[in-house]
Motif scaffolding. Sequence first.
Motif, PDB file in Angstrom:
ATOM      1  N   TYR A 205       0.879  -1.095  -0.020  1.00  0.00           N
ATOM      2  CA  TYR A 205      -0.109  -0.053   0.072  1.00  0.00           C
ATOM      3  C   TYR A 205       0.833   1.345  -0.135  1.00  0.00           C
ATOM      4  N   ARG A 211      -2.721  -2.166  -6.005  1.00  0.00           N
ATOM      5  CA  ARG A 211      -3.892  -2.182  -6.984  1.00  0.00           C
ATOM      6  C   ARG A 211      -3.461  -3.391  -7.931  1.00  0.00           C
ATOM      7  N   SER A 264      -4.925   3.498  -4.884  1.00  0.00           N
ATOM      8  CA  SER A 264      -5.938   3.025  -4.080  1.00  0.00           C
ATOM      9  C   SER A 264      -6.354   4.204  -3.080  1.00  0.00           C
TER      10      SER A 264
END
Length: 300
Positions: A205, A211, A264
């Motif tokens: 992340y 993603r 994200s």
Amino acid sequence: MPDIDLRHLRYLIAVAADGAITSAADRLGMTQPALSRAIRALEADVGVPLLVRRARGVALTEAGSVLVAEARELTDRVDAAVNRARRAAEPEVRLRVSARGCDIAVLQDLTRSYNNDHADAHAEALVVDGNLQSELLRTGGTELALIRAPFDADGLDSDVVAVEPRVVLLPSNHPLADRGVVDRAELAADPVVVWASDGPAERAYALGVDRGDVPAVAGPEVGDVLQLLARVRLGDGIAFVATSLQHAVALPPDVRMVPVNGLSAAELRLVWRAHETSPHIARFVRHAVDGVPVISSEAR
């Protein structure tokens, strides 16, 4: 089967964490021979070896690894039970809610509005190190926490409080610093500043690759937001952060915040222990989910 001394399980957990009996004994405030005797007594009770002695320290056997994993959960549950029992004896219902410093605004809004609406309970706002939030929940040190996803959710439940886009922090001399928006792929060659305590999901992340298969270069590891900003200012890396960071800290004049396509979103979640039965905690969760506006429902 003999009754297992809970203290012996705690001793084994400490030895496993340190990888050495001597340093674990120092941390526990006991002598090395006393700790060795306690571990041998635990091995006798369990009936199998739990540690392998080596020239430098000790290592868990397969049986020891299984027992440590189960013992951590057991001791956390015992600690939480004791804390809940102590709270039950308090004359006023008290809910301790933790957050990191950068989420203090949401924490203040939630606790103040809850206290204004509910005179029969008191929500106490606590600012703590983000690395400690999940453990404090599991052991009963707090009842609720505002935690940025992703995080270790083992034994915990949560609900989304706010969602917002993430942006990239760039040094002012970066070729893309003056762009109105950039694509994640345009930053593939830039080292990304990451958090030292991150697990695999958190690291993906932070790198902006959660993603899919986007190339990424892991840059310097940092422990707090000031270190992160310093690394960006020095040109050691870029950083992907929630948009609201600009309201929590003063961005240096030589750092630019640029929107990014392909990242994200940043989720702020309200977290509590799984299987929690307190109606006051359930009421606080409803208050938070219903009363706090979502900043943005989609990532850019």
